[in-house]
Write an enzyme that holds these catalytic residues in place. Structure first.
Site, short mmCIF file in Angstrom:
data_model
loop_
_atom_site.label_atom_id
_atom_site.label_comp_id
_atom_site.label_asym_id
_atom_site.label_seq_id
_atom_site.Cartn_x
_atom_site.Cartn_y
_atom_site.Cartn_z
N ASP A 1 47.24 -17.36 -12.50
CA ASP A 1 48.54 -18.01 -12.55
C ASP A 1 49.36 -17.61 -11.33
OD1 ASP A 1 50.39 -19.71 -13.74
OD2 ASP A 1 51.41 -18.05 -14.75
N TYR B 1 55.90 -5.12 -17.97
CA TYR B 1 55.36 -5.65 -16.71
C TYR B 1 55.45 -4.71 -15.51
CZ TYR B 1 59.49 -7.00 -13.95
OH TYR B 1 60.60 -6.99 -13.17
N GLN C 1 57.23 -9.22 -21.97
CA GLN C 1 57.04 -9.07 -20.52
C GLN C 1 58.03 -8.07 -19.91
OE1 GLN C 1 56.77 -12.79 -18.41
NE2 GLN C 1 56.87 -11.84 -16.39
N LYS D 1 51.57 -12.93 -21.65
CA LYS D 1 50.99 -14.18 -21.18
C LYS D 1 49.63 -14.46 -21.82
CE LYS D 1 53.92 -15.03 -17.63
NZ LYS D 1 54.50 -16.35 -17.30
N ASP E 1 52.17 -22.47 -19.66
CA ASP E 1 51.86 -21.04 -19.72
C ASP E 1 52.88 -20.37 -20.65
OD1 ASP E 1 50.27 -18.84 -18.85
OD2 ASP E 1 51.97 -18.17 -17.65
N GLU F 1 53.85 -26.19 -15.78
CA GLU F 1 53.03 -26.00 -14.58
C GLU F 1 51.99 -27.11 -14.45
OE1 GLU F 1 51.46 -22.10 -13.89
OE2 GLU F 1 52.99 -21.10 -15.12
N THR G 1 55.70 -21.94 -12.40
CA THR G 1 56.67 -22.80 -13.08
C THR G 1 57.35 -23.73 -12.08
OG1 THR G 1 57.04 -21.02 -14.63
CG2 THR G 1 58.67 -22.78 -14.60
N ARG H 1 59.04 -13.53 -23.15
CA ARG H 1 59.89 -12.88 -22.13
C ARG H 1 60.24 -11.45 -22.49
NH1 ARG H 1 58.81 -16.40 -18.19
NH2 ARG H 1 59.28 -18.53 -18.82
N GLU I 1 65.22 -20.33 -17.86
CA GLU I 1 66.15 -20.85 -16.85
C GLU I 1 67.13 -21.86 -17.45
OE1 GLU I 1 62.32 -21.61 -14.67
OE2 GLU I 1 63.74 -21.80 -13.01
N THR J 1 47.64 -20.46 -23.31
CA THR J 1 48.01 -21.35 -22.21
C THR J 1 47.41 -22.69 -22.59
OG1 THR J 1 48.04 -19.58 -20.57
CG2 THR J 1 47.71 -21.82 -19.75
N HIS K 1 62.32 -21.74 -9.31
CA HIS K 1 62.02 -20.85 -10.44
C HIS K 1 62.14 -19.39 -10.02
CE1 HIS K 1 60.05 -19.14 -13.97
NE2 HIS K 1 59.16 -18.57 -13.19
N GLU L 1 56.29 -22.45 -19.83
CA GLU L 1 56.37 -22.61 -18.38
C GLU L 1 55.68 -23.91 -18.03
OE1 GLU L 1 55.08 -19.02 -16.33
OE2 GLU L 1 57.08 -18.16 -16.65
N ARG M 1 68.34 -9.72 -10.58
CA ARG M 1 68.75 -8.89 -9.44
C ARG M 1 69.94 -9.46 -8.68
NH1 ARG M 1 63.14 -9.11 -9.34
NH2 ARG M 1 63.22 -10.98 -8.04
#
Lengths: 411, 411
Positions: free
Chosen positions: B122, B238, B234, B247, B227, B197, B343, B231, B357, B251, B129, B195, B138
């Site tokens: 992936d 992660y 993750q 994940k 996918d 994709e 994504t 969240r 998002e 899928t 995205h 997601e 951030r």
């Protein structure tokens, strides 16, 4: 600890052989010009179980004649036990010496991948390795990521890159960017490294979450595993989604699957928990193994130096805990899935499982017995992982896990 | 842009059908009680190419009777072109109408995985995205990781979890720890997401680094790909090695492989580079596609709401660039490898490809046409990806990529 089981194959009764009757590891071999055949190591011989099934001496529905052990694993635990018991009886002192006609000298065979790797997952379960690497990057106070004592951290690796011992490894090219470089460049990795690991092989499929106890039962056996790693490629690529091309050049495994059954006398517990684990990760019994491990480095044409000695028993999480965690999300596991333990580093400097740690990021190069310094792997170097569980007058060996680094392709 | 190619299958000549003669996508179907068979969609029918090969009307060495398209892909580009040309001739106006006996109504078939996923990778190649997600975590100044404009960032996913459209998805359990929680707990994900994709399918194997031009030639076709992502799992797991169990639940892919050949008229270039790419990533021509995409959400028993509309043409990296990058380290690629695009989010709020998002991390829930708010997926919701390349009076459709979320298992 059990004693040596004696065999009519004389070479299997030595304290030095990796393959006594207690072991009976499963591999795939060929002789000059021949096809790939399933075999079982005994002393300095391979027992040609493919020919034995073809000749009607064994019957596992053709699963011994598949050129790899996946079909046999898929037959399930009852057959795993039946084959081991049958072979143990046949090869024991007083057994069937007429089977000598199915023995091939190990010295005359080429060994191949013992099974098809379905998917490959690599973990990060070495307490000292995680601490060492974290210290280098973030200082000792923040060395261990906050999740580390709670989760057997893992990531998906690349199954297509798993190769058998003896396969040459080509130094990878990749995107490189030092902290002071303005832009990245493309070229050969300058910090190519080993990771000393054990690999656990899933022998029973699962389709939903399983317990640690079930996970333990689903593991067919173990191999030595070297997760070759390009530290400089990894440093630039790995944020935010983890290592990718840094780990995709090759992962080398030893050629014999040592079964969980053979390792049974060597079960040992994971170390004391520094923080309590969530219930789903609790181990109902000892699920790690006491396996002595070492790595040698031999420059091209030169003698080998032992660069580290450690033991699988230092790992913070067992393969059973890792496999159980792997299924929490509902992730289906399949026969032939390979789980890397994570780098096995002991507490002392000479028991670290990677050159990154042994040379402390290249700042403290080690000195080989030949007098040469080493921070990372140089072209022509052969790295060899060795491992054995030591019993009373016998050992359960894995066979070497070796690879030689060849120069990078021109770019 | 070519025009509609007219077929003697009347339903294939509509501007609304996803499967005109221009498309000819490859799938696997069964009828009640029957085995899995390879078929080709044309209008509202499936052409049973397995039966045609069995009857001697086509000859691809049995690769149309394998129950999946891997063996056909492995036969190589010349055969890819030969089958497409043959079928185009047979099904065109003035072609062989006696083949009607090999047509099965789409309404009467069950669709299965069109190919075996060998390995699944992936990527993270959606500029908007990556910016959106980075901004949430951030701030906008540091939104894009420093490597993002240089590397098509990717990670290895879990092939065993890839399922075909229509397969239910069970809400995963996992380790969860909010920023203010002292310790993690184990329970159902509360932030389960999609997601949007595209998936590219590798049809030609490679054993060493390949160029972007070679990579483009090696891609057999495309599917829609969702996918599914937890969240909250993750967020805690992660660092430092990337997403893992977050994940691995599922899928979902659409059931028809739309070939690169069918998409040829819709090729388009990636957006202007914000920073120059290294030579190995340069595209010799347009390698992205103009494919209109949308996602609908339907609560259990309720009407569906279109929650996003976007286009594959916004991606910063093409699948060919991703595949070339994937091989830089020497990583072998195999027939059936699946590459998720990352994504696909457009620039505007209503073109974002994930609920993370769309609801801005749950802070700005969207409102469905039914009046219900949604931040993340609720039990019983059906999420459906749709996609089509729009020609002059025809479209190249993919078939829906749908899944319904079922409640978590008890823990």
């Amino acid at each position: 600890m059990t004693d040596l089981k004696r065999s009519w194959v004389a070479s299997a009764n030595s304290a030095e052989t990796p393959f006594p009757l207690n072991n009976l590891p499963y591999g795939v071999f060929s002789t000059a010009g021949g096809v790939r055949r399933q075999g079982v190591a005994i002393g300095d011989r391979v027992l040609d179980v493919a020919a034995m099934e073809n000749g009607g001496l064994l019957d596992f529905g053709g699963a011994l004649q598949a050129g790899g052990w996946n079909a046999f694993m898929a037959r399930g635990k009852a057959d795993w036990a039946r084959l081991r018991e049958t072979l143990t009886g046949m090869l024991a002192e007083g057994g069937d010496e007429s089977l000598a006609r199915y023995l091939v000298p190990l010295a005359e065979v080429t060994l191949h991948m013992p099974f098809d790797v379905t998917e490959y997952t690599d973990f990060y379960a070495g307490r000292h390795h995680a601490f060492n690497v974290g210290t280098m990057f973030r200082g000792p106070e923040n060395a261990l990521p906050p999740n580390w004592l709670h989760i057997p951290i893992g990531y998906n690796g690349r199954a297509s890159s798993v190769v058998v011992s003896g396969t040459d490894v080509i130094r990878p090219n990749g995107q490189l960017k030092g902290p002071d470089d303005e832009t990245p460049r493309f070229g050969p990795s300058q910090r190519f490294d080993i990771e000393l690991e054990m690999g656990a092989i899933v022998g029973t499929a699962s389709t939903g979450p399983i317990s640690v106890a079930e996970a333990f039962e689903n593991i067919f056996g173990y191999v030595l595993l070297n997760d070759w790693s390009a530290r400089d490629i990894q440093a630039w690529e790995y944020q935010p989604l983890g290592p990718f091309q840094a780990k995709a050049t090759a992962t080398t495994i030893s050629p014999w699957i040592v079964t969980a059954a053979a390792l049974e006398p060597f079960r040992t517990s994971t170390p004391a928990r520094e923080k309590p684990l969530l219930d789903y990760l609790a181990e109902p019994g000892p699920m790690l193994y006491d396996i002595e491990l070492s790595v040698t480095l031999a420059p091209e044409g030169g003698a080998e130096t032992v660069i580290t000695r450690t033991n699988y028993d230092v790992m913070y999480y067992s393969a059973a805990q890792q496999l159980a965690h792997h299924t929490t999300s509902g992730c289906p596991m399949r026969v032939g899935d390979l789980l890397g333990s994570g780098t096995i580093s002991g507490e002392t400097k000479d028991s670290r499982g990677s050159l990154l740690e042994l040379s402390w990021g290249g700042k403290e190069p080690i000195t080989l017995d030949t007098g040469e310094p080493r921070s990372f792997i140089e072209d022509g170097d052969t790295l060899t992982l060795k491992g054995a569980a030591k019993g009373d007058g016998y050992q359960i060996g894995f066979g070497d896990c070796a690879g030689t680094l060849k120069p990078a392709r021109n770019v």
